[in-house]
Motif scaffolding. Sequence first.
Motif, short mmCIF file in Angstrom:
data_model
loop_
_atom_site.label_atom_id
_atom_site.label_comp_id
_atom_site.label_asym_id
_atom_site.label_seq_id
_atom_site.Cartn_x
_atom_site.Cartn_y
_atom_site.Cartn_z
N UNK A 151 0.83 -1.21 0.00
CA UNK A 151 0.00 0.00 0.00
C UNK A 151 0.87 1.26 0.00
N UNK A 152 1.97 1.26 0.73
CA UNK A 152 2.86 2.43 0.76
C UNK A 152 3.43 2.73 -0.62
N UNK A 153 3.87 1.68 -1.31
CA UNK A 153 4.42 1.88 -2.66
C UNK A 153 3.30 2.31 -3.61
N UNK A 162 -7.17 2.23 -3.60
CA UNK A 162 -6.67 0.96 -4.12
C UNK A 162 -7.34 -0.22 -3.43
N UNK A 163 -7.52 -0.11 -2.13
CA UNK A 163 -8.00 -1.22 -1.33
C UNK A 163 -9.48 -1.03 -1.01
N UNK A 181 -7.29 2.74 9.93
CA UNK A 181 -6.64 4.02 9.62
C UNK A 181 -5.60 3.86 8.52
N UNK A 182 -4.74 2.87 8.65
CA UNK A 182 -3.66 2.72 7.66
C UNK A 182 -4.22 2.39 6.28
N UNK A 183 -5.12 1.43 6.22
CA UNK A 183 -5.62 0.98 4.93
C UNK A 183 -6.77 1.83 4.41
N UNK A 184 -7.26 2.76 5.24
CA UNK A 184 -8.35 3.64 4.80
C UNK A 184 -9.68 2.92 4.70
N UNK A 185 -9.90 1.97 5.58
CA UNK A 185 -11.13 1.19 5.57
C UNK A 185 -11.93 1.47 6.84
N UNK A 186 -13.21 1.48 6.72
CA UNK A 186 -14.09 1.65 7.90
C UNK A 186 -15.21 0.65 7.82
#
Length: 186
Positions: A151-153, A162-163, A181-186
């Motif tokens: 995900x960082x790249x 993306x995810x 938070x990191x992956x942007x998912x809720x």
Amino acid sequence: MSQWKFERSTQSMRLMAAFAVEHGIAMSEVLAGTDLQENELIDPAMVVTGQQELRLIRNLVASLPQIPALGLQVGARYHFTTFGVLGFAIVSSSSLRHALDLALQYFHLTFAFTRFQVTDSDTQTTITIDDSDVPEDVRQFIVERDAAALISVQRDFSNEPFLLSLNISFPTPINLAAYEDFFGLK
């Protein structure tokens, strides 16, 4: 585990060792059992085996058990520059899918211990992170690190979402918010 005997640069180990030192772990402790000295981590000609990197990962995980989602925090530090020439090729790609194909073609040049399997449908691309060969004692850390590095790249390449979902093979983490938070998912 013989698949990890191939040589790789020290970049990943250097990054993880720096993380450990920033969190109060002595360099000698994080390098214990790796047969490496601190000065070898900064030698651009130095190469290591996956087994040496696994030893450092075990030291890191044992030294910092109090940090939730440790692998996410470490993996977030992997950017395209971490992967040298491959990273520059990835961010020079014409599309996100081309970047992914390139990464998969040269996956042996990454620091991943997992394998990424990509399948396409009419509506989405699914990436499955295969952790079946990863030792159990470091599996969660490595899956977190490898997924976070992906995900960082990707974020270095594009700000496009993306995810869409994340399924993990280990028990639901106590600190689920760190994942969200990191992956942007809720």
